[in-house]
Scaffold this active site. Structure first.
Site, short mmCIF file in Angstrom:
data_model
loop_
_atom_site.label_atom_id
_atom_site.label_comp_id
_atom_site.label_asym_id
_atom_site.label_seq_id
_atom_site.Cartn_x
_atom_site.Cartn_y
_atom_site.Cartn_z
N GLU A 288 0.79 -1.24 0.00
CA GLU A 288 0.00 0.00 0.00
C GLU A 288 0.82 1.28 0.00
O GLU A 288 0.27 2.36 0.25
CB GLU A 288 -1.01 -0.01 1.16
CG GLU A 288 -2.06 -1.10 1.02
CD GLU A 288 -3.16 -1.04 2.08
OE1 GLU A 288 -3.05 -0.21 3.00
OE2 GLU A 288 -4.12 -1.83 1.96
N ASP A 289 2.10 1.22 -0.33
CA ASP A 289 2.88 2.45 -0.38
C ASP A 289 2.47 3.33 -1.55
O ASP A 289 2.55 4.57 -1.47
CB ASP A 289 4.38 2.13 -0.44
CG ASP A 289 4.89 1.54 0.87
OD1 ASP A 289 4.07 1.36 1.79
OD2 ASP A 289 6.09 1.26 0.97
#
Length: 845
Positions: free
Chosen positions: A432-433
């Site tokens: 989820e970066d």
């Protein structure tokens, strides 16, 4: 010359707070590996942080520094040998001193470290080994202050965590506590050797017809003195030697041997074939003396991620040995906050549960750790595919030169450490970066392909995911697919359903859609989605000590649910669908019904889409497990007690699964009108590789009476499409003016005369149904020393019959829908004669 000897330094340690100066402050450490919370508990200085509010009483530990100390005797070291001090893992900022001299400084939890201490141990007698563990929580804050220009955007935990190569969930997550551990978290030992095998790995080339394979074994050797070392390679299967070859080690310390394997036994994920493991061994020899021997197991298989343009966009699915695999499975978080407490047996039980639940893939999430060998060994042996994240999660990571160098070493070490495992089929850059990048409005120009430019933007971490990590995977595990992030798809927005993988959180988070339409919200590969549920009462009994606190909204129960807004979200999904209750046991059960239904609606529809040109390549629910006793999205709790959703998912992932569903009508909209008609559909999903024949029946049964309200539909001698979906009815119609009473649609399928799968579609929402007086009967029909069989029948349709989960007892099925005329059998293993029967509960009871 000397044969390699290992001396584990697991006993005789003591520790103390760094601020303490007296000798009385030293406390014994029962065993290493350990972390400070375990050792404080062992010395009655800390209560169990998993019980009640004890996590708060443990917060002082998070801001402390610690020293560990042991005294050991110099091991005997023959002439021509060296002594090495080997650390498999130090958590995290560690200064290692031997007899008062600093020999190592560590700042990365995910790295093994080795120090040659031959000269340092020249003196005979006692030697003192001390390790100062600096406070990672405070060091992280200092590092953040040193770079105020960096955008420290993140989800979960203190943003300063991004500066430290330590398990990110230690800073707290939306399912776990804040427990900043420190200590010797993996093995420490002394090694004495004149030469050793530093690495052994294989590369496998499987012929397209699978009739032969070429296995090349590589070895790297470290030696004190150069010389005529030889590497004796052996290839074995099931403990029987197949072939061997002896090769001279080159001057640069390498050797390789190539083996041709005829008619190889392939490694398959479970459900598709045997998870066959070969073993390669190498014996390092000099002058006929064996100096070191190493063995590793590996599999002969191919694994690909297929991304190709199609009518839905661009596919994303896995192919193993030429067979397309629908990857139904789960995401995995660390199984404990106190990592050394996880035993190999506990790891194996988790993976056995995966197999029992027919789940074929597990995703090792990027905010935890690169797991222990025993985790991957269990996946190899039991045939569970591994999606492996690198350890970056929910943040915009800085890219200081020294941090990049540490990350490179970390990634090289772990890819080399794990590359022989056939279960690992994908490496993924982060969790989820890229979503953080989107939500924080950070710079991301996909068309800019210059990595040096990326470092100059406010999203420098792109350099890690799109240059550093793929280069490492390409160099050290070139046969394994690399994906820049999860979710990610060709640089498009992470919510794009046409490409890559996606995390679908618009049920529970986001727009909080109705779970009944979950299947319409998916993408090409759904690598996260979930719904919270309470664990079983026995788990709550563990962490809620006061009986007065055992009500649904108690302070301690809220404290053990770390998800933001969980009260509103649980309440919303309960009140939309069920008749709510105030007693805790019923509340627990109702949340579990909602979770089971949510997972079923998602999985069932997405597996059906597999048959539509691989529209959905897989679904990995969030999450399989817990790291402490809590209320979370896990479908199996901390104590390995499955929630009802575990069984609901297992049924949908049956090799042959029948599905039936009616059109969803939303009653919560303004001026809702009762529909005059509803469409329904009937299909069969199959993972079998050959076409099979089956008979499919669909009955329409009154919820109120159990009687059939219209003529059943029977499809005989249906040809079931292999590895896909067979749609039997796509335009079915229910006329509510004719059949006005609420009724279920009950589907069954027989293959070769055997009933292999069922599905029941119910009128929604359940809260409008009268589910009293069902006429349910649960009868024991056989019993042996450790196994019982129950026969379950009913006069009226029953929703979600859930059996009690008891320690040491395994149930073949639970969370079941039972309809009249379709008695079901449940096998219970581990329940002995004379034991109290398992309790059970069903909706409306």
């Amino acid at each position: 010359m000397s044969k390699l000897q290992q001396f584990p330094l697991s006993k005789g340690w003591s520790f103390r707070d760094n601020e303490a100066t007296s000798e009385d402050a030293w406390m014994p450490v029962p065993v290493v590996p350990s972390v400070v919370h375990q050792d404080l508990q062992a010395n009655n200085k800390l209560k169990d942080p998993y019980i009640g509010f004890n996590e708060l009483e443990a917060r002082w530990v998070n801001e402390k520094s610690w020293t560990y100390k042991t005294v050991f005797q110099k091991p005997a070291a023959p002439a021509g040998s060296c002594i090495v001090l080997a650390f498999d893992g130090l958590d995290t900022f560690a200064k290692v001193k031997l007899d008062g001299n600093v020999i190592l400084e560590n700042d990365n939890m995910f790295l093994a470290r080795r120090v040659d201490v031959t000269k340092a141990l020249e003196a005979e007698g006692d030697h003192v080994l001390e390790i100062d563990f600096d406070c990672a929580f405070l060091r992280a804050k200092e590092l953040r202050k040193q770079d105020p220009r960096h955008n420290w955007a993140s989800f979960n935990g203190d943003p300063s965590r991004l500066s430290v190569r330590k398990a990110q969930y230690h800073w707290g997550w939306d399912w776990g506590p804040v427990l900043m551990t420190a200590g010797i978290w993996r093995e420490v030992r002394l090694e004495v050797y004149s030469a050793r095998v530093a690495d052994l790995w294989t590369e496998v080339q499987l012929a397209s017809d699978h009739q032969s394979a070429q296995v090349t074994a590589f070895v790297e050797v470290e030696s004190v003195h150069s010389g005529s070392h030889r590497a004796c390679f052996t290839l074995s299967l099931h403990g029987q030697e197949i072939t061997r070859e002896e090769i001279g080690v080159t001057e640069n310390g390498t050797a390789k041997a190539t083996f041709d394997v005829k008619e190889p036994s392939l490694w398959w994920p479970h459900g598709y074939g045997d998870a066959t493991l070969y073993e390669v061994s190498v014996s390092l020899v000099k002058e006929q003396e064996e100096l070191h021997r190493v063995s590793k197991k590996f599999g002969i298989r191919t694994a690909e991620v297929i991304q190709r343009p199609d009518k839905h966009g661009k596919s994303f699915f896995f192919r193993v040995n030429g067979v397309d695999i629908f990857c139904g499975g789960s995401c995995w978080i660390p199984a404990d906050n106190l990592l050394p407490s996880i035993t190999a047996e506990r790891y194996r039980k988790w993976i056995e549960l995966m197999v029992h639940g027919r789940q074929v893939m597990i995703r090792v999430w990027g905010g935890g750790i690169y797991e222990d060998y025993s985790f991957y060994d269990a996946c190899d042996e039991l045939g569970v595919l591994v999606w492996q994240d690198f350890m970056f999660g929910c943040g915009n990571y800085p890219t200081w030169p020294n941090l990049l160098e540490s990350i490179r070493k970390e990634s090289v070490y772990n890819v080399r450490r794990l590359r022989h495992h056939p279960s690992i089929v994908i490496w993924v850059g982060n969790n989820e970066d890229y979503q953080v990048q989107e939500q924080a409005g950070l710079t991301y120009n996909y068309e800019d392909k210059d990595p040096e430019n990326w470092l100059k933007t406010d999203f420098p971490a792109r350099y890690i995911y799109e240059k550093l990590l793929p280069e490492v995977v390409q160099e050290y595990s070139p046969g394994t697919f690399y994906h820049p992030g999860s979710p990610w798809g060709d640089g498009k927005t992470t919510s794009d359903p046409t490409v890559g993988d996606m995390h679908q959180w618009n049920v529970w988070h986001g727009t909080q859609e109705k779970y009944q339409i979950f299947d319409t919200l998916g993408g090409r590969f759904n690598s996260e989605f979930g719904m919270e549920a309470f664990p079983h009462m026995s788990t709550i009994d563990y962490f809620v000590e006061n009986e007065a606190d055992k009500y649904p909204q108690s302070h301690v129960l809220d404290f053990h649910n770390k998800a933001d807004g969980h009260e509103r979200r649980i309440a919303t999904y309960l009140v939309e669908n069920l008749r709510t209750a105030t007693d805790l046991e019923t509340h627990i059960y109702l949340t579990q019904v909602v979770q089971a239904e949510t997972m079923m609606f998602g999985y069932r529809g997405w597996r059906r889409q597999w048959g539509d040109e691989r529209h959905c390549g897989g679904a990995l629910l969030w999450q399989l497990n817990d790291c402490w006793p809590t209320i979370s999205w896990a479908i199996v709790d901390y104590f390995l007690r499955p929630k009802p959703a575990f069984y609901a998912v297992a049924r949908v992932l049956n090799p042959i699964a029948v599905g039936v569903r009616r059109e969803h009508h939303d009653w919560s909209v303004t001026h809702a009108q009762p529909p005059k008609t509803s469409k329904f559909e009937l299909w069969v999903a199959s993972s079998r590789q050959q076409e099979i024949q089956g008979t499919v029946e669909l009955r329409f049964l009154s919820v109120n009476t159990g009687l059939e309200v219209r003529e059943r539909i029977v499809h005989e001698n249906v040809s079931i499409v292999p590895n896909g979906t067979t749609n039997l009815i796509v335009d079915g119609l229910i006329d509510h003016t004719v059949h006005s009473e609420p009724h279920v649609l009950a589907a069954r399928i027989w293959v070769d005369g055997q009933l292999v799968a069922r599905d029941v579609d119910w009128p929604q929402p359940f809260k409008y149904l009268d589910l009293s007086d069902r006429g349910l009967e649960v009868k024991k029909i056989s019993e042996s020393e450790d196994e019982q069989t129950l026969l379950i029948s009913t006069k009226k349709p029953v929703k979600c019959l859930v059996f009690e989960e008891r320690e040491g007892v395994r149930i073949s099925d639970s969370a079941m829908d039972i309809v009249p005329g379709d008695d079901q059998r449940v096998t219970i293993k581990g329940l002995k004669p004379g034991d109290a029967p398992l309790k059970y509960k069903f909706l409306g009871q």
